[in-house]
Design an enzyme around this catalytic site. Sequence first.
Site, mmCIF file in Angstrom:
data_model
loop_
_atom_site.group_PDB
_atom_site.id
_atom_site.type_symbol
_atom_site.label_atom_id
_atom_site.label_comp_id
_atom_site.label_asym_id
_atom_site.label_seq_id
_atom_site.Cartn_x
_atom_site.Cartn_y
_atom_site.Cartn_z
ATOM 1 N N TRP A 127 8.257 6.179 7.908
ATOM 2 C CA TRP A 127 7.207 5.545 7.092
ATOM 3 C C TRP A 127 7.079 6.344 5.791
ATOM 4 C CZ3 TRP A 127 1.495 6.966 7.391
ATOM 5 C CH2 TRP A 127 0.709 6.050 6.686
ATOM 6 N N ASP A 208 3.117 9.366 16.592
ATOM 7 C CA ASP A 208 2.374 8.435 15.745
ATOM 8 C C ASP A 208 2.487 7.051 16.382
ATOM 9 O OD1 ASP A 208 1.165 6.974 13.798
ATOM 10 O OD2 ASP A 208 2.535 7.515 12.181
ATOM 11 N N ALA A 210 1.070 3.632 15.874
ATOM 12 C CA ALA A 210 0.276 2.747 15.010
ATOM 13 C C ALA A 210 0.364 1.287 15.434
ATOM 14 C CB ALA A 210 0.736 2.901 13.558
ATOM 15 N N LYS A 243 -3.608 -2.592 13.294
ATOM 16 C CA LYS A 243 -2.728 -3.735 13.566
ATOM 17 C C LYS A 243 -3.128 -4.446 14.847
ATOM 18 C CE LYS A 243 -0.543 -1.090 10.624
ATOM 19 N NZ LYS A 243 -0.095 -1.210 9.274
HETATM 20 C C1 LMR Z 1 2.954 -0.254 6.222
HETATM 21 O O1 LMR Z 1 3.819 0.571 6.525
HETATM 22 O O2 LMR Z 1 3.179 -1.205 5.450
HETATM 23 C C2 LMR Z 1 1.585 -0.120 6.797
HETATM 24 O O3 LMR Z 1 1.543 0.917 7.721
HETATM 25 C C3 LMR Z 1 0.526 -0.024 5.779
HETATM 26 C C4 LMR Z 1 0.479 1.304 5.109
HETATM 27 O O4 LMR Z 1 -0.590 1.911 5.085
HETATM 28 O O5 LMR Z 1 1.491 1.758 4.584
#
Ligand code: LMR
Length: 394
Positions: A127, A208, A210, A243
């Site tokens: 990420w 993590d 999410a 989410k």
């Molecule tokens: C994403 O990766 O698009 C989501 O987790 C939103 C974010 O906060 O980046």
Amino acid sequence: MFETLSKAPQDKIFALMAEIAADARPNKIDLGIGVYKDDAGNTPIMSAVKKAEERIFATAKTKTYVGVAGNKGFASAMVKLALGDSVPLDRVRAAQAPGGTGALWVLLTLLKRAKPDATLWISDPSWPNHKPMAEQAGFKVAAYPYFDPATGTVRFDDMLAALDKMGPSDIVLLHGCCHNPTGANLTEDQWDQVVASMKKTGAFPLVDMAYQGFGDGLDEDAYGLRAVAAQIDEFVCATSCSKNFGIYRERVGCSIIVAKDPAQADIANSQMLNVIRGAYSQPPDHGAEIVRIILEDDALRAEWKAELEAMRTRMIENRKALADAIRTRSNSSDFDFVAEHRGMFSLLGLDLETITRLKSENAVYMLDDSRINIAGLADERIQRLADAIVGATR
Ligand code: LMR
């Protein structure tokens, strides 16, 4: 004063969101930020969430402070949702946090206090916010091999070889499920091997999580985390309700610590509360109270689970439909991996030139690493996207 600063880099996910908003083309396809969208392109409020909010509105009697750890009923319910029965609760401490990102930030700050010289390992790729967050917490950041864009699969042997070389001064950030950005995930057997390696080397797991419930199901998605809990006596986990409860802007997450024994859990928890008090004092309550009400009420919980299941299965259907549509047009299985991936995202493995062309010629917006959000695709958009991808990659 501010002349001492230079401009900070913009987060690419939010930069793309602004770019999409500024595009006036009516047929644009937004595959950017990770929010769930229904066939009409809306991000609905779940009915269980609405009902919980109505209950808060009808019954709440005060807005006084809740405390540094936030909503305690929420935190207990989140621990149970994530960890199940995998670890005795007297070794677990949890605090509500502002979103999964907030939960992660609290834990990174705590880990920096506990192990200031550790190296923080993230997957390659990860990420886009993981590296800046870990660096902001003061960690040296390194990457372990994870994804092969040529096949759309996990480079598991390379990942395991990297993990096997680590030691107690390494912290490994693992995506609990629904890997962001790739969509490629570890099998249960691979999780077991990862856990065995970390148990052997003493590397510290930071999980993590999410997207619990967006992959193969609530318990299925927690397999890796619970395998860690069953084998490794101390680790931390950041969870998010953005989410799976669809309450993105409410900012609801949970920082979970599992320690070797209750005494160490108390010490780590006191440090976590000290981190929170020194940063934002205490988290906002509304979103956490929604989640607490839903998770503690059998009927609302069942309603929420059914809504979550509908979102999850629709994303899998979208994946199959997109892979099929591309295969039909290209007569090749090059993108079949999209159907195997889980969660909101898939990394397509396209180069920047193709991504830029898709944007300018087809109004198709994806991140510059070719991550797409599969959740926003209604059938008509799937067909147009398949046309565009096959056209651009021919
Ligand atoms: C994403 O990766 O698009 C989501 O987790 C939103 C974010 O906060 O980046």
